[in-house]
Design a protein around this motif. Structure first.
Motif, short mmCIF file in Angstrom:
data_model
loop_
_atom_site.label_atom_id
_atom_site.label_comp_id
_atom_site.label_asym_id
_atom_site.label_seq_id
_atom_site.Cartn_x
_atom_site.Cartn_y
_atom_site.Cartn_z
N GLY A 106 4.77 8.59 5.20
CA GLY A 106 4.17 9.03 3.94
C GLY A 106 4.56 10.43 3.50
N SER A 120 0.24 12.27 -9.57
CA SER A 120 -0.65 13.43 -9.55
C SER A 120 0.05 14.73 -9.17
N ALA A 164 1.92 1.90 -3.51
CA ALA A 164 0.78 2.36 -4.30
C ALA A 164 0.47 3.82 -4.02
N ARG A 165 0.50 4.21 -2.74
CA ARG A 165 0.26 5.61 -2.39
C ARG A 165 1.37 6.52 -2.94
N ALA A 166 2.61 6.05 -2.86
CA ALA A 166 3.73 6.84 -3.37
C ALA A 166 3.59 7.05 -4.88
N ARG A 167 3.29 5.98 -5.60
CA ARG A 167 3.13 6.10 -7.06
C ARG A 167 1.98 7.04 -7.41
N ALA A 168 0.89 6.95 -6.66
CA ALA A 168 -0.25 7.83 -6.92
C ALA A 168 0.13 9.29 -6.66
N ALA A 169 0.86 9.52 -5.58
CA ALA A 169 1.28 10.89 -5.26
C ALA A 169 2.21 11.44 -6.33
N HIS A 225 3.89 16.89 2.17
CA HIS A 225 2.96 15.83 1.80
C HIS A 225 2.91 15.65 0.29
N ASP A 226 3.38 16.64 -0.44
CA ASP A 226 3.35 16.64 -1.90
C ASP A 226 4.77 16.49 -2.45
N GLU A 236 0.82 -1.21 0.00
CA GLU A 236 0.00 0.00 0.00
C GLU A 236 0.85 1.26 0.00
N ALA A 237 1.98 1.25 0.71
CA ALA A 237 2.84 2.44 0.75
C ALA A 237 3.37 2.76 -0.64
#
Length: 145
Positions: free
Chosen positions: A108, A76, A68-73, A128-129, A65-66
């Motif tokens: 994160g 975008s 997946a969240r990194a790739r999504a961030a 965060h970005d 999940e980490a």
């Protein structure tokens, strides 16, 4: 032999106060770091304490999940076609051909790093970005080789 984490961390925390040279040398020796490593560790501590020091010194494999969240961030964070080319290894994404790096903390948040002299050093506080973190390194689009 590397010092225990608690001792090494305390040495950095005490070094933040800019002790006199003899004390600074003893703290560095006791922490298992050379002068440049202590300087980077102090810079990290000033930007985020224990969390920032951990990001500097501990590489971890991002998965599940980490990841997946990194790739999504990362996907975008920039407009279409504006994302710099990034090479990923563990928790680190390095701009191809440029001395700029993003490190993902276990919480994160993205940490900006700038390379030089064969070492990476903290370039700012956590964000965060990922695009904001990368901007803190002084990266400008088109800089990569």
């Amino acid at each position: 032999m590397k010092a225990e984490p608690a001792i090494a961390e305390d040495a950095v925390r005490l070094s933040v106060a800019d002790p006199e040279p003899a004390v600074a040398a003893r703290l560095a020796a006791g922490s298992g770091r050379d002068r440049e490593a202590v300087s980077a560790a102090v810079r990290a501590w000033r930007r985020g304490g224990t969390a920032a020091l951990s990001v500097l010194e501990e590489e971890w494999d991002v998965g599940g999940e980490a990841l997946a969240r990194a790739r999504a961030a990362l996907g975008s964070a920039w407009e279409e076609g504006e994302r710099p080319p990034l090479r990923a290894r563990a928790d680190r994404w390095t701009v191809v051909g440029a001395p700029h790096q993003l490190r993902l903390g276990r919480d994160g948040r993205w940490w900006p790093y700038r390379g030089g002299g064969g070492r990476w050093a903290p370039a700012g506080g956590a964000a965060h970005d990922p695009a904001s973190a990368l901007a803190a390194t002084g990266f400008t689009p088109g800089e990569e080789a």
